[in-house]
Design an enzyme around this catalytic site. Sequence first.
Site, PDB file in Angstrom:
ATOM      1  N   ASP A 214       0.863  -1.191   0.000  1.00 20.56           N
ATOM      2  CA  ASP A 214       0.000   0.000   0.000  1.00 20.56           C
ATOM      3  C   ASP A 214       0.897   1.237   0.000  1.00 20.56           C
ATOM      4  O   ASP A 214       2.016   1.203   0.537  1.00 20.56           O
ATOM      5  CB  ASP A 214      -0.913   0.020   1.233  1.00 20.56           C
ATOM      6  CG  ASP A 214      -2.203   0.796   0.987  1.00 20.56           C
ATOM      7  OD1 ASP A 214      -3.280   0.169   0.884  1.00 20.56           O
ATOM      8  OD2 ASP A 214      -2.135   2.047   0.866  1.00 20.56           O
TER       9      ASP A 214
ATOM     10  N   ASN B  74      -5.387  -4.205  -6.974  1.00 20.44           N
ATOM     11  CA  ASN B  74      -6.593  -3.726  -6.288  1.00 20.44           C
ATOM     12  C   ASN B  74      -6.551  -2.228  -5.977  1.00 20.44           C
ATOM     13  O   ASN B  74      -7.601  -1.582  -5.922  1.00 20.44           O
ATOM     14  CB  ASN B  74      -6.770  -4.534  -4.990  1.00 20.44           C
ATOM     15  CG  ASN B  74      -7.738  -3.879  -4.037  1.00 20.44           C
ATOM     16  OD1 ASN B  74      -8.944  -3.946  -4.222  1.00 20.44           O
ATOM     17  ND2 ASN B  74      -7.220  -3.203  -3.012  1.00 20.44           N
TER      18      ASN B  74
ATOM     19  N   TYR C 258     -12.927   7.877 -14.067  1.00 24.96           N
ATOM     20  CA  TYR C 258     -13.100   6.606 -13.334  1.00 24.96           C
ATOM     21  C   TYR C 258     -13.675   5.551 -14.284  1.00 24.96           C
ATOM     22  O   TYR C 258     -13.157   4.427 -14.361  1.00 24.96           O
ATOM     23  CB  TYR C 258     -14.010   6.791 -12.116  1.00 24.96           C
ATOM     24  CG  TYR C 258     -14.019   5.572 -11.207  1.00 24.96           C
ATOM     25  CD1 TYR C 258     -12.983   5.331 -10.305  1.00 24.96           C
ATOM     26  CD2 TYR C 258     -15.060   4.647 -11.242  1.00 24.96           C
ATOM     27  CE1 TYR C 258     -12.980   4.208  -9.468  1.00 24.96           C
ATOM     28  CE2 TYR C 258     -15.072   3.525 -10.417  1.00 24.96           C
ATOM     29  CZ  TYR C 258     -14.029   3.313  -9.534  1.00 24.96           C
ATOM     30  OH  TYR C 258     -14.029   2.191  -8.712  1.00 24.96           O
TER      31      TYR C 258
ATOM     32  N   LYS D  30     -11.587   2.165 -15.417  1.00 21.45           N
ATOM     33  CA  LYS D  30     -12.062   0.828 -15.062  1.00 21.45           C
ATOM     34  C   LYS D  30     -12.456   0.023 -16.306  1.00 21.45           C
ATOM     35  O   LYS D  30     -12.303  -1.200 -16.345  1.00 21.45           O
ATOM     36  CB  LYS D  30     -13.223   0.919 -14.070  1.00 21.45           C
ATOM     37  CG  LYS D  30     -12.797   1.469 -12.706  1.00 21.45           C
ATOM     38  CD  LYS D  30     -11.745   0.581 -12.046  1.00 21.45           C
ATOM     39  CE  LYS D  30     -11.404   0.981 -10.635  1.00 21.45           C
ATOM     40  NZ  LYS D  30     -10.406   0.107 -10.015  1.00 21.45           N
TER      41      LYS D  30
END
Length: 260
Positions: free
Chosen positions: A37, A90, A155, A159
């Site tokens: 992360d 992710n 976005y 995606k």
Amino acid sequence: MNRVDNKVAIITGGGSGIGARTSQLMAEAGATVVVTDINFESAESTSQSIIAAGGKAMALRHDVTMNDDWESVIEETMLAYHHLDILVNNAGISGAGLPPLEEATLESWQTVMSINLDSVFLGTQKAVLCMKESGGSIVNISSIMGLVGGAGPAYNASKGGVRLLSKSVAVKCGEMGYPIRVNSVHPGYVWTPLVRNIVEHMEDDNITEEGLREMLTEKHPIGRLGTPDDIARGILFLASDDSSFITGSELVIDGGYTAI
Ligand SMILES: NC(=O)c1ccc[n+]([C@@H]2O[C@H](COP(=O)([O-])OP(=O)(O)OC[C@H]3O[C@@H](n4cnc5c(N)ncnc54)[C@H](O)[C@@H]3O)[C@@H](O)[C@H]2O)c1
């Protein structure tokens, strides 16, 4: 079922929400998990929760937009565990708070594209290089917003790009004879910090967190929002050998959102 015993998995954005739960579930199913992360403390906290439950994990600081960071993460994984079997791309942002279409700048567009899509290119490329002899599974987290419009253009485009990048690399791996499967996952709304934070950027100041939650719930025929665990179970399935004939595919986990 869904076992990933003795497999090594890298999970990006593992410090929060879907990535944190996926890291824990993957470890519960037998994998050694490299939790990465940009927020190291959050990755470390997920990693510690895995170790406390008897699993195997390590945490690394990782900005998924940076090629050098990807190289270090792969290098540290190989040094520690000598192979890589699973990559879950992710990490992502919603783009809430960035200017809407008519005021958007190239910079605001690129912020979303670099975290949500460039990162998936970088990670997928590095994983293919690692896995092309030994094999593996790459799971890329897209969204229902990679299938239909309804979020910001950047976005949606990022995606949608994740969906087709996954299919493209799946086909390419097949052509090259690499035993690597690549699939995308398309969650409906899950009540994580990414979604909760949207309320701060809504035009209508009167909408509360609870109000947003109700508005979003209404869009899911199943009558509730998703949980990180709902999504993690689908990711684990695609990562495991239970899905050995599934590649270039998309797993929609959305409580019926896109069925309407
Ligand atoms: N929550 C939802 O409703 C939903 C729906 C569909 C898709 N998704 C996707 O699922 C993924 C996870 O989302 P979430 O809801 O768990 O969000 P979250 O905000 O809870 O977690 C995202 C994590 O990504 C990390 N991150 C952000 N930028 C990064 C960077 N540059 N490098 C490395 N890490 C970075 C954050 O620190 C955070 O820990 C995202 O790709 C998101 O687009 C979420």
